[in-house]
Design a protein around this motif. Structure first.
Motif, mmCIF file in Angstrom:
data_model
loop_
_atom_site.group_PDB
_atom_site.id
_atom_site.type_symbol
_atom_site.label_atom_id
_atom_site.label_comp_id
_atom_site.label_asym_id
_atom_site.label_seq_id
_atom_site.Cartn_x
_atom_site.Cartn_y
_atom_site.Cartn_z
ATOM 1 N N GLU A 78 0.823 -1.205 0.000
ATOM 2 C CA GLU A 78 0.000 0.000 0.000
ATOM 3 C C GLU A 78 0.865 1.266 0.000
ATOM 4 N N ALA A 79 2.007 1.196 0.671
ATOM 5 C CA ALA A 79 2.907 2.347 0.683
ATOM 6 C C ALA A 79 3.457 2.608 -0.726
ATOM 7 N N ARG A 80 3.798 1.538 -1.436
ATOM 8 C CA ARG A 80 4.253 1.692 -2.818
ATOM 9 C C ARG A 80 3.142 2.267 -3.696
ATOM 10 N N LYS A 81 1.916 1.824 -3.443
ATOM 11 C CA LYS A 81 0.778 2.331 -4.219
ATOM 12 C C LYS A 81 0.599 3.831 -3.997
ATOM 13 N N GLU A 82 0.721 4.263 -2.739
ATOM 14 C CA GLU A 82 0.622 5.694 -2.463
ATOM 15 C C GLU A 82 1.730 6.461 -3.184
ATOM 16 N N ALA A 83 2.963 5.934 -3.115
ATOM 17 C CA ALA A 83 4.094 6.596 -3.767
ATOM 18 C C ALA A 83 3.881 6.682 -5.274
ATOM 19 N N GLU A 84 3.399 5.606 -5.872
ATOM 20 C CA GLU A 84 3.157 5.596 -7.316
ATOM 21 C C GLU A 84 2.084 6.606 -7.706
ATOM 22 N N ASP A 85 0.995 6.635 -6.949
ATOM 23 C CA ASP A 85 -0.093 7.574 -7.250
ATOM 24 C C ASP A 85 0.411 9.012 -7.234
ATOM 25 N N VAL A 86 1.173 9.359 -6.200
ATOM 26 C CA VAL A 86 1.646 10.736 -6.040
ATOM 27 C C VAL A 86 2.689 11.075 -7.099
ATOM 28 N N MET A 87 3.719 10.248 -7.217
ATOM 29 C CA MET A 87 4.819 10.547 -8.148
ATOM 30 C C MET A 87 4.344 10.568 -9.594
ATOM 31 N N TYR A 88 3.669 9.510 -10.006
ATOM 32 C CA TYR A 88 3.261 9.416 -11.405
ATOM 33 C C TYR A 88 2.185 10.444 -11.744
ATOM 34 N N GLY A 89 1.313 10.723 -10.779
ATOM 35 C CA GLY A 89 0.285 11.740 -11.008
ATOM 36 C C GLY A 89 0.892 13.103 -11.272
ATOM 37 N N ALA A 90 1.881 13.488 -10.465
ATOM 38 C CA ALA A 90 2.537 14.792 -10.636
ATOM 39 C C ALA A 90 3.381 14.822 -11.906
ATOM 40 N N ILE A 91 4.123 13.745 -12.172
ATOM 41 C CA ILE A 91 5.017 13.712 -13.333
ATOM 42 C C ILE A 91 4.227 13.684 -14.642
ATOM 43 N N ASP A 92 3.141 12.904 -14.679
ATOM 44 C CA ASP A 92 2.311 12.850 -15.890
ATOM 45 C C ASP A 92 1.812 14.246 -16.263
ATOM 46 N N GLU A 93 1.344 14.973 -15.278
ATOM 47 C CA GLU A 93 0.847 16.324 -15.537
ATOM 48 C C GLU A 93 1.977 17.244 -15.994
ATOM 49 N N LEU A 94 3.159 17.097 -15.386
ATOM 50 C CA LEU A 94 4.302 17.926 -15.762
ATOM 51 C C LEU A 94 4.723 17.667 -17.207
#
Length: 455
Positions: A171-187
């Protein structure tokens, strides 16, 4: 609509709190900064007056003087060769040693799904339902929340909101993926930069450091190139975002014609505290889900489309002082449960709403200056090292950033550290063309944040 800037001077008044003397420390800082620039850019200090003197002297020459000089040089070939070689050498030294400008092309802040919102009432109810906290400590958490400055729209990861909480590495990895990939995709969508063009990657997350690392997860997900220069910073607290910027800046001086991707975040899932040590319960009440991705460049061709240019990055570390060093510590309580201790000494050097109040008083800032910070704390909570970027996004959404304006980012973190970055705006930011987490609701801000908000 653009709001007028107040005329409040940024002069440090005296304070009754046990805080550093900002007035003296600022003077000392600029003495050190001046020395640093003298050493780093000493070549320009000596060359500039020389060029000026030569230019002034040449301006006094008549056509006959220039003709005579040419006739003289024709019969002094050795002098011509020596002067030419010296000119080429000095020009080469200048272009090779001058620091490359660092541009902030764009940035993005992660906005979680609506299903992850957590009101203060929900937080209290969820804490009660876990059955692990005493009645006294439930009341203590309620009291902290009522005075925290947080609103009812902050976010927590799915694993923490579950009843019972599902705290696991997965679940911790899932949170990290959601945050990192969400921000990077938008960037990437904002900048249209290709993933293969990223030459430098710096990721910071203080408390969650899995193997493979967070930076490796990003490289794998986006298939970044094999010779990428990547760093993963851990354990550096809320100020790590600006440490990452400073590191990326230094790397951009070494690798020409490069893009640097900086990702700042914190992970809550594996760092939620379920014990009854009050010094460790405060972090539960203040920290929330969030993250940011920033694209930096040293390409001169990127200046026209970039938002900001980095002017200064200054780091101050107080770790040699035992009181400062021990103010934020990850440790076990008496029952073996791990949490982050926020000591009583923290209030003398920083913490959440308290540090905003002290900065406002010591730097004699106005409500207008403090508004982005207070509204970010209210809307998103303390998102650790990424909070600065939510604050800058708020400023942009309000239409306050004009070409030539300077913005000063200040971050405090465990260690204890105080880091600063100064940016100058390369263009006026048009809110109508921006995409950031504030845009859908910026019209409803600022809001009144009472000292105590009863739950």
């Amino acid at each position: 609509m653009t709001e007028p800037k107040p005329n409040t001077p940024l002069i440090s008044p005296s304070s009754s709190r046990n805080l550093p003397d900002f007035k003296k420390s600022v003077k000392l800082k600029y003495v050190k900064l001046g020395y640093h620039h003298l050493i780093t850019h000493g070549m320009y200090v000596f060359i500039t007056p020389l060029v000026f003197i030569i230019a002034v002297q040449l301006s006094t020459f008549s056509l006959q003087d220039l003709y005579d000089l040419w006739e003289h040089l024709q019969y002094n070939l050795i002098s011509v060769i020596i002067c030419s070689a010296l000119l080429v050498f000095l020009s080469t030294v200048y272009f090779v040693t001058r620091p490359s400008p660092v541009y902030l092309v764009n940035f993005s802040c992660y906005k979680p799904e609506e299903s992850r919102k957590c009101t203060k009432r929900m937080f209290v109810d969820q804490s009660w339902l876990t059955g692990t906290f005493t009645e006294e400590n439930l009341a203590f958490q309620r009291k902290i929340l009522e005075r925290s400055g947080l609103g009812d729209s902050t976010y927590l990861p799915e694993a923490v909101l579950n009843i019972p909480p599902n705290l696991s590495m997965k679940e911790a990895r899932k949170e990290a993926e959601d945050v990192m990939y969400g921000a990077i995709d938008e960037l990437f969508a904002k900048t249209a930069v290709k993933t293969k063009d990223i030459g430098i990657l710096v990721v910071n997350c203080s408390l969650f450091n899995p193997t493979p690392s967070l930076s490796a997860m990003i490289i794998n997900h986006y298939k970044l190139r094999g010779n990428i220069v990547s760093y993963n910073l851990g354990g550096m607290g809320c100020s790590a975002g600006l440490i990452s910027i400073a590191l990326a800046k230094d790397l951009l001086q070494v690798y020409p014609n490069s893009y640097a991707l900086v990702v700042s975040m914190e992970n809550i899932t594996l760092n939620w505290y379920f014990g009854n040590d009050r010094s460790k319960l405060i972090s539960n009440c203040l920290f929330r889900m969030g993250g940011a991705a920033i694209l930096l460049s040293n390409k001169s061709s990127d200046r026209r489309r970039s938002k900001y240019q980095l002017v200064h990055a200054v780091r101050t570390h107080k770790g040699a002082d035992d009181k400062c060093f021990g103010c934020i510590t990850q440790e076990e309580d008496s029952t073996g449960k791990v949490g982050v201790t926020l000591s009583k000494d923290l209030m003398a050097v920083a913490g959440g709403r308290a540090v905003l109040d002290e900065l406002e008083k010591n730097l004699q800032l106005s409500d207008w200056h403090m508004e982005p910070s207070r509204m970010t704390l209210h809307r998103f909570g303390n998102t650790s090292s990424s909070s600065l970027w939510y604050e800058l996004a708020y400023t942009e959404a309000k239409g306050r950033m004009k070409k030539g304006d300077r913005t000063w980012q200040i971050a405090f973190g465990s260690g204890f550290k105080c880091n600063s970055a100064v940016w100058t705006a390369l263009r006026t930011i048009n809110p109508a063309k921006e995409k950031n987490p504030w845009m859908d609701e910026i019209h409803s801000f600022p809001v009144d944040v009472p000292k105590v908000s009863a739950i």
